[in-house]
Design an enzyme around this catalytic site. Structure first.
Site, PDB file in Angstrom:
ATOM      1  N   HIS A   5      -0.345  -1.148 -13.504  1.00 46.11           N
ATOM      2  CA  HIS A   5      -1.474  -1.810 -14.183  1.00 46.11           C
ATOM      3  C   HIS A   5      -1.329  -1.806 -15.710  1.00 46.11           C
ATOM      4  CE1 HIS A   5      -3.686  -2.272 -10.518  1.00 46.11           C
ATOM      5  NE2 HIS A   5      -3.842  -0.984 -10.320  1.00 46.11           N
TER       6      HIS A   5
ATOM      7  N   ASP B 142       1.251  -2.111  -3.364  1.00 46.17           N
ATOM      8  CA  ASP B 142       0.021  -1.371  -3.655  1.00 46.17           C
ATOM      9  C   ASP B 142      -1.181  -2.268  -3.319  1.00 46.17           C
ATOM     10  OD1 ASP B 142      -0.774   1.141  -5.745  1.00 46.17           O
ATOM     11  OD2 ASP B 142      -2.251  -0.480  -5.647  1.00 46.17           O
TER      12      ASP B 142
ATOM     13  N   HIS C 116      -3.710  -2.747  -4.929  1.00 42.49           N
ATOM     14  CA  HIS C 116      -4.177  -3.405  -6.154  1.00 42.49           C
ATOM     15  C   HIS C 116      -3.062  -4.269  -6.737  1.00 42.49           C
ATOM     16  CE1 HIS C 116      -6.368   0.514  -5.796  1.00 42.49           C
ATOM     17  NE2 HIS C 116      -7.398  -0.307  -5.946  1.00 42.49           N
TER      18      HIS C 116
ATOM     19  N   ASP D 212      -1.856   2.915  -1.039  1.00 40.30           N
ATOM     20  CA  ASP D 212      -3.313   2.805  -0.916  1.00 40.30           C
ATOM     21  C   ASP D 212      -3.769   1.593  -0.114  1.00 40.30           C
ATOM     22  OD1 ASP D 212      -2.405   1.177  -2.960  1.00 40.30           O
ATOM     23  OD2 ASP D 212      -3.687   2.041  -4.512  1.00 40.30           O
TER      24      ASP D 212
HETATM   25 ZN   LIG Z   1      -3.483   0.971  -6.216  1.00 35.82          ZN
END
Ligand SMILES: [Zn+2]
Length: 315
Positions: A127, A164, A166, A251
């Site tokens: 990120h 992931d 995200h 995740d």
């Molecule tokens: Zn994540």
């Protein structure tokens, strides 16, 4: 047989954002526990990674941001709203070391010294954007590794696969206009950080070098595996990568507290099999895994282990 490197340093455990924070040292402790027997397994080595030089981090980040992190940590750490978390005093060193671990993994695997590498790092990276930390990430480890290979090894085609839950907004941003680094991501959508729509394909010379496969909340193994088989595999055939870099966030797991996806342990195993196939077909077997998210502490170790076992064994 070349050894597979498990690249770890104790400072990745020392980086601690405080009680109740989901990005806890316990995550990495759970993986180390699941990898415990690999200390005595001749297929593996456990090299100590160096810190990345600030100039290496600056391949992806604004040098003023890198220096800001240093100063903030040197003065004791401070809360800064844009970080969406805290910087502990040790975080600058830990983040440099995490980037250094991925750079070392990329280098040694590229050079053929290691038969693969899993960088067991914290803080995670995908990120982090040019001028800021985001989502528990300080420096974008995998992007720095890729940028390092472009600059120092003359790499021409690198594939980053990010599963992931995200979207890896920072990695996408780093290579948005760069045709030499292909970025593929499966992720829950809409979800944090908000990016990762299908129409985001890169721009200018990088147009088409980004491929997002957003998944609705509730999607399970069938959906993520079909994204891998139907989108990633043919795309990899077209991109012809020289090395496969994997942003491994566990995740997307069915019981992960930060996820609405329903990937099982078996799903992670089958994803590793597909990735191994890509590495074998295009990359001369070269793969590097960098740990990103994963917050279900009782299953994180097993999921990481199953993934590693499969990427090593399938041929
Ligand atoms: Zn994540």
């Amino acid at each position: 047989m070349k050894p597979v490197a498990l690249v770890y340093h104790p400072i990745f455990i020392e980086h601690n954002l405080g009680p109740g924070h989901p990005e806890t040292p316990d995550r990495l402790k759970a993986i180390l526990e699941a990898f415990k027997d690999l200390h005595n397994d001749p297929r593996f080595i456990w090299p100590e990674p160096p810190e990345a030089a600030p100039e290496e981090v600056a391949l992806v980040h604004d040098p003023r941001y890198v220096d800001w992190v240093r100063k903030t940590c040197e003065t004791g750490g401070a809360f800064y709203p844009a970080l969406e978390g805290q910087l502990a005093p040790v975080s600058y060193s830990a983040a440099l070391r995490a980037a250094g671990a991925v750079v070392a993994a990329c280098t040694k695997v590229w050079d053929g010294e290691w038969g693969g590498a899993f960088a067991l790092v914290r803080p995670p990276g995908h990120h982090a954007v040019r001028n800021s930390a985001m989502g528990f990430c300080i420096f974008n480890n995998i992007a720095i590794g890729a940028a390092w290979l472009l600059q120092n090894r003359g790499a021409n085609s690198i594939l980053i696969v990010d599963f992931d839950v995200h979207h890896g907004n920072g990695t996408q941003e780093a290579f948005w206009a760069n045709p030499q680094v292909s970025y593929f991501s499966t992720h829950q959508f809409p979800h944090y950080p908000g990016s990762g729509a299908e129409f985001e394909r890169g721009q200018d010379e990088g147009e088409g070098a980004t491929l997002n496969a957003p998944l609705e909340a509730g999607s399970d193994d069938a959906e993520i595996l079909s994204a891998f088989n139907d989108k990633l595999v043919p795309w990899a055939d077209a991109r012809k990568p020289e090395i496969l870099l994997i942003s491994a966030g566990f995740d997307a797991y069915e019981f992960d507290p930060l996820s609405g996806l329903k990937v099982t342990t078996e799903g992670f195993r089958l994803m590793a099999r597909i990735l191994k196939g890509i590495a074998e077909k295009h990359c001369n077997g070269r793969w590097v895994i960098a740990l990103e998210g994963g917050y279900h502490l009782t299953s994180l170790g097993e999921n990481a282990r199953v993934f590693l076992d499969e990427i090593m064994n399938y041929s």
